[in-house]
Design an enzyme around this catalytic site. Structure first.
Site, PDB file in Angstrom:
ATOM      1  N   MET A  72      -4.410   1.473  -1.618  1.00 38.02           N
ATOM      2  CA  MET A  72      -3.746   2.522  -2.398  1.00 38.02           C
ATOM      3  C   MET A  72      -4.850   3.387  -2.978  1.00 38.02           C
ATOM      4  O   MET A  72      -5.116   3.387  -4.192  1.00 38.02           O
ATOM      5  CB  MET A  72      -2.883   1.871  -3.497  1.00 38.02           C
ATOM      6  CG  MET A  72      -1.628   1.228  -2.930  1.00 38.02           C
ATOM      7  SD  MET A  72      -0.867   0.046  -4.056  1.00 38.02           S
ATOM      8  CE  MET A  72      -1.786  -1.427  -3.604  1.00 38.02           C
ATOM      9  N   MET A 141       7.347   0.632   0.846  1.00 35.14           N
ATOM     10  CA  MET A 141       7.219   0.323  -0.585  1.00 35.14           C
ATOM     11  C   MET A 141       8.606   0.329  -1.220  1.00 35.14           C
ATOM     12  O   MET A 141       9.336   1.322  -1.125  1.00 35.14           O
ATOM     13  CB  MET A 141       6.347   1.358  -1.296  1.00 35.14           C
ATOM     14  CG  MET A 141       4.877   1.377  -0.885  1.00 35.14           C
ATOM     15  SD  MET A 141       4.014  -0.187  -1.071  1.00 35.14           S
ATOM     16  CE  MET A 141       4.245  -0.547  -2.816  1.00 35.14           C
ATOM     17  N   ASP A 177       7.220  -4.301   0.358  1.00 34.81           N
ATOM     18  CA  ASP A 177       6.288  -4.542  -0.746  1.00 34.81           C
ATOM     19  C   ASP A 177       6.885  -4.059  -2.061  1.00 34.81           C
ATOM     20  O   ASP A 177       7.023  -2.849  -2.278  1.00 34.81           O
ATOM     21  CB  ASP A 177       4.965  -3.826  -0.452  1.00 34.81           C
ATOM     22  CG  ASP A 177       3.854  -4.237  -1.417  1.00 34.81           C
ATOM     23  OD1 ASP A 177       4.123  -5.029  -2.336  1.00 34.81           O
ATOM     24  OD2 ASP A 177       2.730  -3.742  -1.232  1.00 34.81           O
TER      25      ASP A 177
HETATM   26  C1  DX5 Z   1       2.380  -2.661  -5.904  1.00 34.01           C
HETATM   27  C2  DX5 Z   1       1.682  -3.574  -4.928  1.00 34.01           C
HETATM   28  C3  DX5 Z   1       2.444  -4.804  -4.637  1.00 34.01           C
HETATM   29  C4  DX5 Z   1       2.686  -5.659  -5.853  1.00 34.01           C
HETATM   30  C5  DX5 Z   1       3.967  -6.379  -5.678  1.00 34.01           C
HETATM   31  O1  DX5 Z   1       1.664  -1.502  -6.015  1.00 34.01           O
HETATM   32  O2  DX5 Z   1       1.456  -2.929  -3.694  1.00 34.01           O
HETATM   33  O3  DX5 Z   1       1.867  -5.563  -3.588  1.00 34.01           O
HETATM   34  O4  DX5 Z   1       1.669  -6.594  -6.099  1.00 34.01           O
HETATM   35  O5  DX5 Z   1       4.251  -7.047  -6.849  1.00 34.01           O
HETATM   36  P1  DX5 Z   1       5.689  -7.615  -7.160  1.00 34.01           P
HETATM   37  O6  DX5 Z   1       6.033  -8.577  -6.036  1.00 34.01           O
HETATM   38  O7  DX5 Z   1       5.502  -8.273  -8.470  1.00 34.01           O
HETATM   39  O8  DX5 Z   1       6.647  -6.456  -7.181  1.00 34.01           O
HETATM   40 ZN    ZN Z   2       0.814  -4.145  -1.880  1.00 35.02          ZN
END
Ligand code: DX5
Ligand code: ZN
Length: 229
Positions: A72, A141, A177
């Site tokens: 990211m 996402m 995700d």
């Molecule tokens: C968010 C990340 C995710 C995050 C998911 O920006 O890319 O991988 O760690 O966390 P949970 O499962 O707690 O939503």
């Molecule tokens: Zn992630």
């Protein structure tokens, strides 16, 4: 890495104990996870800052499964070689991170990694159709990237359904995700996803000294997803 569409659970170490990554990774693998998801944030593309290549290099020897690296960051291209050399098996870049995603995906495969394409919740599938021969994974996402522990965004279910039919027989994983729980995972399994990232969903309630909880959390998400197939 061989390709299959079996349900895979990829705990995000964003929710692990940052002072104890080695033992945390050993614990989740011993408790049955399939991949280890590593969230790289730059404080610019997303409002949070996490791991650089030296950290990934340090944890790499502890990962016996698959190191699934979610970038990211923007720009992406100047850092691809460093993250590849740190040992990523899969490098996933965001479509929204720059104007030249085609070049980025070429560079990821050129560096010897599987190439992933991540889509923010507000991004449609139009571009994906033109990139199908360059990607090994699409990461949908289901939260806005940047933080663990956010709520699942239900509008992404329909996107995954469309993505699954766009992919057809191609060997491309669909990874989800954000906000994965035994309640949300089956919705995405039914829509066609096969890789489930879960941070808080796996690590909540457990610790390296109480890793059986990680196993229970992993099995709960996996069996809920499998039951929806
Ligand atoms: C968010 C990340 C995710 C995050 C998911 O920006 O890319 O991988 O760690 O966390 P949970 O499962 O707690 O939503
Ligand atoms: Zn992630």
């Amino acid at each position: 890495m061989t390709f299959d569409r079996k349900i895979k659970i990829a705990p995000s170490i964003l929710s692990a104990d940052f002072a104890d990554f080695g033992r945390e990774i050993q614990a989740i693998e011993a408790e049955g996870c399939d991949w280890v998801h590593v969230d790289v944030m730059d404080g610019h593309f997303v409002p949070n800052l996490t791991f650089g290549p030296p950290l990934l290099k340090a944890i790499r020897p502890h990962i016996k499964t698959v190191m699934d690296v979610h970038l990211m960051i923007a720009p992406v291209d100047p850092y691809i070689d460093a993250y590849a050399e740190a040992g990523a098996d899969i490098l996933t870049a965001h479509l929204e991170a720059g104007p030249h995603i085609h070049r980025t995906l070429q560079a990821i495969r050129g560096a010897g990694c599987k190439a992933g394409l991540a889509l923010n919740p507000g991004t449609g599938l139009d571009a994906v159709a033109h990139l199908l021969d360059m990607i090994d994974l699409v990461c949908v996402m289901t939260v806005n990237p940047g933080f663990g522990g956010q709520k699942f965004i239900y509008s992404q279910i329909e996107k995954v359904r469309s993505l699954r039919s766009l992919i057809g027989d191609r060997p491309i994983h669909i990874e989800i995700d954000g906000g994965m729980t035994p309640e949300t995972a089956p919705l995405m399994a039914a829509a066609g996803a096969d890789v489930f990232v879960a941070g808080s969903g796996v690590f909540k309630g457990g610790s390296v000294n109480n890793a059986a909880v990680y196993g229970e959390n992993i099995r709960a998400i996996r069996s809920a997803a499998e039951a929806a197939l």
